[in-house]
Design a protein around this motif. Sequence first.
Motif, short mmCIF file in Angstrom:
data_model
loop_
_atom_site.label_atom_id
_atom_site.label_comp_id
_atom_site.label_asym_id
_atom_site.label_seq_id
_atom_site.Cartn_x
_atom_site.Cartn_y
_atom_site.Cartn_z
N HIS A 1 2.66 11.41 -12.56
CA HIS A 1 3.02 12.07 -13.82
C HIS A 1 4.53 12.17 -14.02
CE1 HIS A 1 -1.19 12.90 -14.34
NE2 HIS A 1 -1.23 13.52 -13.17
N GLU A 2 5.26 11.47 -13.19
CA GLU A 2 6.72 11.43 -13.35
C GLU A 2 7.25 10.10 -12.86
OE1 GLU A 2 8.01 13.74 -9.26
OE2 GLU A 2 7.45 14.94 -11.01
N TYR A 3 8.46 9.79 -13.22
CA TYR A 3 9.06 8.52 -12.81
C TYR A 3 9.67 8.66 -11.42
CZ TYR A 3 8.67 7.20 -17.72
OH TYR A 3 8.18 6.90 -18.97
N ILE A 4 9.64 7.54 -10.70
CA ILE A 4 10.31 7.48 -9.40
C ILE A 4 11.25 6.27 -9.45
CG2 ILE A 4 8.36 6.22 -8.39
CD1 ILE A 4 9.09 7.58 -5.70
N SER A 5 12.50 6.50 -9.11
CA SER A 5 13.53 5.47 -9.32
C SER A 5 13.36 4.30 -8.37
CB SER A 5 14.92 6.08 -9.14
OG SER A 5 15.16 6.36 -7.76
N SER B 1 14.40 2.06 -17.97
CA SER B 1 15.78 2.03 -17.48
C SER B 1 16.33 3.44 -17.27
CB SER B 1 16.63 1.36 -18.55
OG SER B 1 17.42 0.42 -17.99
N ASN B 2 16.99 3.63 -16.15
CA ASN B 2 17.61 4.91 -15.77
C ASN B 2 16.58 6.01 -15.44
OD1 ASN B 2 20.25 3.90 -16.15
ND2 ASN B 2 20.08 4.30 -18.36
N LYS B 3 15.31 5.65 -15.44
CA LYS B 3 14.27 6.62 -15.05
C LYS B 3 13.50 6.12 -13.84
CE LYS B 3 13.27 9.10 -19.34
NZ LYS B 3 12.17 9.50 -20.29
N GLY B 4 13.03 4.89 -13.92
CA GLY B 4 12.28 4.33 -12.80
C GLY B 4 10.90 3.85 -13.21
N TYR B 5 9.95 4.01 -12.31
CA TYR B 5 8.61 3.46 -12.51
C TYR B 5 7.56 4.58 -12.40
CZ TYR B 5 10.94 -0.93 -11.18
OH TYR B 5 11.78 -2.02 -11.10
N ARG B 6 6.43 4.34 -13.07
CA ARG B 6 5.26 5.17 -12.86
C ARG B 6 3.99 4.36 -13.20
NH1 ARG B 6 4.14 9.45 -17.74
NH2 ARG B 6 4.49 8.02 -19.50
N ASN C 1 0.83 -1.21 0.00
CA ASN C 1 0.00 0.00 0.00
C ASN C 1 0.86 1.26 0.00
OD1 ASN C 1 -2.44 -1.31 -0.10
ND2 ASN C 1 -2.82 -1.21 2.09
N LYS C 2 1.98 1.22 0.73
CA LYS C 2 2.91 2.36 0.71
C LYS C 2 3.47 2.57 -0.69
CE LYS C 2 4.46 1.93 5.53
NZ LYS C 2 5.60 1.55 6.40
N LEU C 3 3.76 1.45 -1.38
CA LEU C 3 4.28 1.53 -2.73
C LEU C 3 3.26 2.17 -3.67
CD1 LEU C 3 6.27 0.88 -5.00
CD2 LEU C 3 5.39 -1.47 -5.02
N ILE C 4 2.01 1.73 -3.57
CA ILE C 4 0.95 2.31 -4.41
C ILE C 4 0.81 3.80 -4.14
CG2 ILE C 4 -1.53 2.27 -4.94
CD1 ILE C 4 -1.48 -0.71 -4.11
N GLU C 5 0.90 4.17 -2.86
CA GLU C 5 0.76 5.57 -2.48
C GLU C 5 1.88 6.41 -3.08
OE1 GLU C 5 1.02 7.44 1.78
OE2 GLU C 5 -0.96 6.51 1.52
N LEU C 6 3.10 5.90 -3.04
CA LEU C 6 4.24 6.62 -3.61
C LEU C 6 4.09 6.78 -5.12
CD1 LEU C 6 7.17 4.98 -1.61
CD2 LEU C 6 6.52 7.40 -1.53
N LEU C 7 3.67 5.70 -5.78
CA LEU C 7 3.49 5.76 -7.22
C LEU C 7 2.35 6.71 -7.60
CD1 LEU C 7 3.92 1.97 -8.05
CD2 LEU C 7 5.48 3.78 -8.73
#
Length: 334
Positions: A17-21, A54-59, A6-12
């Motif tokens: 609208h941007e990537y998080i590494s 790669s080199n950006k992260g997830y969104r 749930n913390k992961l979902i909240e962070l994402l």
Amino acid sequence: MQSTRNKLIELLAKNQHEYISGQELSEQLQVSRSAVWKHMKQLEKDGYRIEGVSNKGYRILTFPQKISENTLQWGLDTKWIGKSIIHRQITSSTQDVAHQAAIDGAPHGTVIIADEQTSGKGRMQRQWFSAANKGIWMSILLRPQIPLQTSPQLTLLCGTVLAATFEKELNVRPFIKWPNDILINEKKVAGILTEMQAEQDRIQYVVVGIGINVNQEKKDFPEEIAQKASSLKMETGTSLDLHKMIQEILKRFEKMYDQYMQAGFAFVKALWEGFGFKIGKDIIVRTMNNERKTAFLGIAEDGALLVKNDQGEKEKLYAGEIEWFKKGGVMHAW
């Protein structure tokens, strides 16, 4: 405590609208990058569409429509209800699953929910038509410390929860038909079935079953109930988000249940009577001995129906057939 997922979902969601590494996620969640990747894969199974570059992260690209334990718990800001959720894609009845969970020691506030029921239960052994992914088919397991004789109050409390939620969230005017049906425009959109297990005047547990027709259209109902059943979509003209509706109901249920446990039934009675169908109007009551038209006055502290007797005094009714609807000069009960 909030789960890692749930913390992961909240962070994402906050960084939609941007990537998080992966490294930043790893640090904030205090887990390895490998664990972050495994959680991502589980979220994808739940229906989240996640982009990894790669080199950006997830969104997150899109949030899921399907119901699951994870999608329901994310954003559910409650203290005890829904901390344990049992989800079934298909089951005979959430009531059956809830009883077994209670026997197995599931905690107070456990929520059982299904996408579809094959043998949904209504009152008096009636079947509840539970179409796949069209409605809310849910049971709540409670372990209340209340006297056995007051247990019917929980059905009435749940009725006020549903009516108040529909009124606030959908801007409609619902009514509660005693003891357990929610009507909009005199058509049934929801029902409640309360069952319990008790020993020697002590309640072991209570299961409150809730069935809500949400996104059905008229063609989705069997012919035999199409004239008296409706859905929230049919009454509002809008398709509704099942997740949001479930969460709003659970949050309101927890708040009202806690208030009931602290303050008693008086405030529930007042709220219920504010939504009560046909209060102040005549109904027909049929018992084994007679049939009479009488004024419906409200509900008693023990949940009984209050009517006016032949002497003009209040009388409690616990049993009997009640006819609520008058069509073409004939009253109808259902």
